[in-house]
Write an enzyme that holds these catalytic residues in place. Structure first.
Site, PDB file in Angstrom:
ATOM      1  N   CYS A 121      44.179  46.176  57.316  1.00  0.00           N
ATOM      2  CA  CYS A 121      43.380  46.350  58.530  1.00  0.00           C
ATOM      3  C   CYS A 121      43.448  45.076  59.372  1.00  0.00           C
ATOM      4  O   CYS A 121      42.776  44.084  59.078  1.00  0.00           O
ATOM      5  CB  CYS A 121      41.933  46.691  58.191  1.00  0.00           C
ATOM      6  SG  CYS A 121      40.951  47.058  59.671  1.00  0.00           S
TER       7      CYS A 121
ATOM      8  N   CYS B  69      39.998  44.056  61.062  1.00  0.00           N
ATOM      9  CA  CYS B  69      39.032  43.509  60.097  1.00  0.00           C
ATOM     10  C   CYS B  69      39.474  42.130  59.609  1.00  0.00           C
ATOM     11  O   CYS B  69      38.655  41.213  59.493  1.00  0.00           O
ATOM     12  CB  CYS B  69      38.852  44.457  58.917  1.00  0.00           C
ATOM     13  SG  CYS B  69      38.075  46.032  59.369  1.00  0.00           S
TER      14      CYS B  69
END
EC number: 1.11.1.28
Length: 174
Positions: free
Chosen positions: A130, A133
């Site tokens: 991700c 993130c």
């Protein structure tokens, strides 16, 4: 020692992983809690029973119960968040303002130092792929005083643990 069990179980083609595992486990770049919390959180993120049990055994010698729970919490909440935030990114700018609507209280109430939890979350987010993130957690930990070298030490742990998990899976399937 549980880490030795992992290293001994790796095949010859994974010699670099074995060496990296040994080197990283002796790293002084991170605090003991950051080091072993990152090892444990990333082990949990691999979803590999062998990795989780061996690293958990080793980490339990270095971490309090609060850190163990936080490491598992980081792996679990990032499993959810990484999927949701990747999806928002895939879906494009039309979804940028859509409210996430998922509970994630552990991020602010993990029971350990915030920077340590965020570092674990960064490492897990790296394994889970991700981008958003990983960048968000990197921004948090560097704003809290961690260096780029410390951030990348956590990334190296994540990469090595993921590689070890891959080698173990390959060998189990052979």
């Amino acid at each position: 020692m549980a880490l030795d069990n992992l290293k001994e179980g790796l095949p010859e083609y994974a010699k670099d992983l074995k060496l990296n595992l040994g080197t990283l486990s002796r790293s002084t770049e991170l605090s003991e809690q950051q080091l072993w919390g990152t090892f444990l959180a990333t082990a949990a993120a691999t979803r590999n029973d062998t990795i989780i049990s061996e690293i958990a055994e080793e980490a339990s010698q270095h971490l309090s119960d609060e850190y163990v729970n936080a490491a598992y919490g980081a792996a679990s909440i990032m499993a959810m968040n990484n999927v949701a935030y990747r999806a928002k990114s895939f879906l494009g700018s039309d979804y940028a303002q859509v409210r996430m609507g998922l509970r994630m209280n552990i991020i602010n109430k993990s029971g350990i130092d915030k920077v340590d939890f965020e570092l674990m979350a960064l490492a897990v987010s790296t394994i889970n792929g991700c981008h958003d993130c990983t960048k968000a957690h990197e921004k948090t930990v560097t704003s809290e005083g961690l260096t780029k070298e410390q951030v990348f030490e956590a990334v190296k742990i994540a990469a090595t643990i993921q590689g070890v998990a891959q080698a173990i899976q390959i060998e189990a399937a052979r």
